[in-house]
Design an enzyme around this catalytic site. Structure first.
Site, PDB file in Angstrom:
ATOM      1  CG  ASP A 104      37.807  36.718  39.764  1.00  0.00           C
ATOM      2  OD1 ASP A 104      37.653  37.707  40.223  1.00  0.00           O
ATOM      3  OD2 ASP A 104      38.802  36.789  38.810  1.00  0.00           O
ATOM      4  CB  ILE A 105      36.468  39.224  44.039  1.00  0.00           C
ATOM      5  CG1 ILE A 105      35.117  40.538  44.512  1.00  0.00           C
ATOM      6  CG2 ILE A 105      36.825  40.696  42.761  1.00  0.00           C
ATOM      7  CD1 ILE A 105      35.167  40.000  46.442  1.00  0.00           C
TER       8      ILE A 105
ATOM      9  CG  ASN B  86      44.353  37.490  30.915  1.00  0.00           C
ATOM     10  OD1 ASN B  86      43.884  37.167  30.101  1.00  0.00           O
ATOM     11  ND2 ASN B  86      43.746  37.644  32.131  1.00  0.00           N
TER      12      ASN B  86
ATOM     13  CD  GLN C 173      50.147  38.312  34.867  1.00  0.00           C
ATOM     14  OE1 GLN C 173      50.816  38.171  33.910  1.00  0.00           O
ATOM     15  NE2 GLN C 173      50.480  37.310  35.880  1.00  0.00           N
TER      16      GLN C 173
ATOM     17  CG  HIS D 295      46.091  35.307  38.188  1.00  0.00           C
ATOM     18  ND1 HIS D 295      46.560  35.486  37.977  1.00  0.00           N
ATOM     19  CD2 HIS D 295      45.036  35.159  37.363  1.00  0.00           C
ATOM     20  CE1 HIS D 295      46.364  36.292  37.731  1.00  0.00           C
ATOM     21  NE2 HIS D 295      44.959  36.642  36.653  1.00  0.00           N
TER      22      HIS D 295
ATOM     23  CG  HIS E 155      40.625  33.780  35.089  1.00  0.00           C
ATOM     24  ND1 HIS E 155      40.367  35.146  36.154  1.00  0.00           N
ATOM     25  CD2 HIS E 155      42.736  34.753  34.132  1.00  0.00           C
ATOM     26  CE1 HIS E 155      40.756  35.920  35.382  1.00  0.00           C
ATOM     27  NE2 HIS E 155      42.056  35.891  35.177  1.00  0.00           N
TER      28      HIS E 155
END
Ligand code: AMP
Ligand code: ZN
Length: 141
Positions: free
Chosen positions: A30-31, A86, A93, A99, A101
């Site tokens: 994740d960025i 989420n 979300q 997705h 996490h």
């Protein structure tokens, strides 16, 4: 290019820090790196959230989640790991492609925290029973 950022990542149209890929799933950092190693596992096909995800894809996603979780644990030696998913804007979300996490945890000040208020005292035995019946009715369909 797809209008969905995660579909574009899977297609290779947008760069990502890929850490795992198989036939059905794709994983990348994740960025935002909420904690060191924060990663996302996604199905390759576009499904908005948990409610849209076919069972077969759910199985594939969670097999990859466990695989990646083991790798993060071995790579970064976190003290723990949170899974966060989420579903819907109200739940936080922001990218509407399913997705999960994976958030490695190091200590209580590592950057991640979920607010967890206790409201159990507001629910009587009768209220719990009413709620239980409501859900049981839906599950027995
Ligand atoms: P959520 O708020 O659960 O929908 O999470 C979406 C996540 O996607 C956020 O944590 C973002 O930091 C992450 N994200 C968005 N765009 C990218 C990208 N191009 N590469 C990696 N992570 C991204
Ligand atoms: Zn998508």
């Amino acid at each position: 290019m797809s209008s969905c950022i995660f579909c574009s990542i899977v297609a290779g149209d947008i760069p990502s820090k890929k850490i795992y890929e198989d036939e059905h799933t794709y994983a990348f950092f994740d960025i935002s790196q909420v904690t060191k190693g924060h990663a996302l596992v996604i199905p390759k096909h576009h499904h908005e959230n948990l409610f849209d995800l076919p069972e077969s894809e759910l199985t594939s996603v969670y097999q990859s989640v466990q695989k990646v979780a083991h790798a993060l644990k071995e790579a970064f030696s976190p003290a723990g790991l949170n899974l966060v998913n989420n579903n819907g804007q109200a739940a936080g979300q922001t990218v509407f492609h399913y997705h999960v996490h994976l958030i490695p945890r190091y200590d209580v000040t590592d950057g991640f925290g979920a607010k967890w208020e206790e409201h159990g005292s507001e629910y009587t035995e009768e209220k719990f029973e009413e709620m239980r019946v409501d859900v049981l009715k839906k599950l027995s369909n």
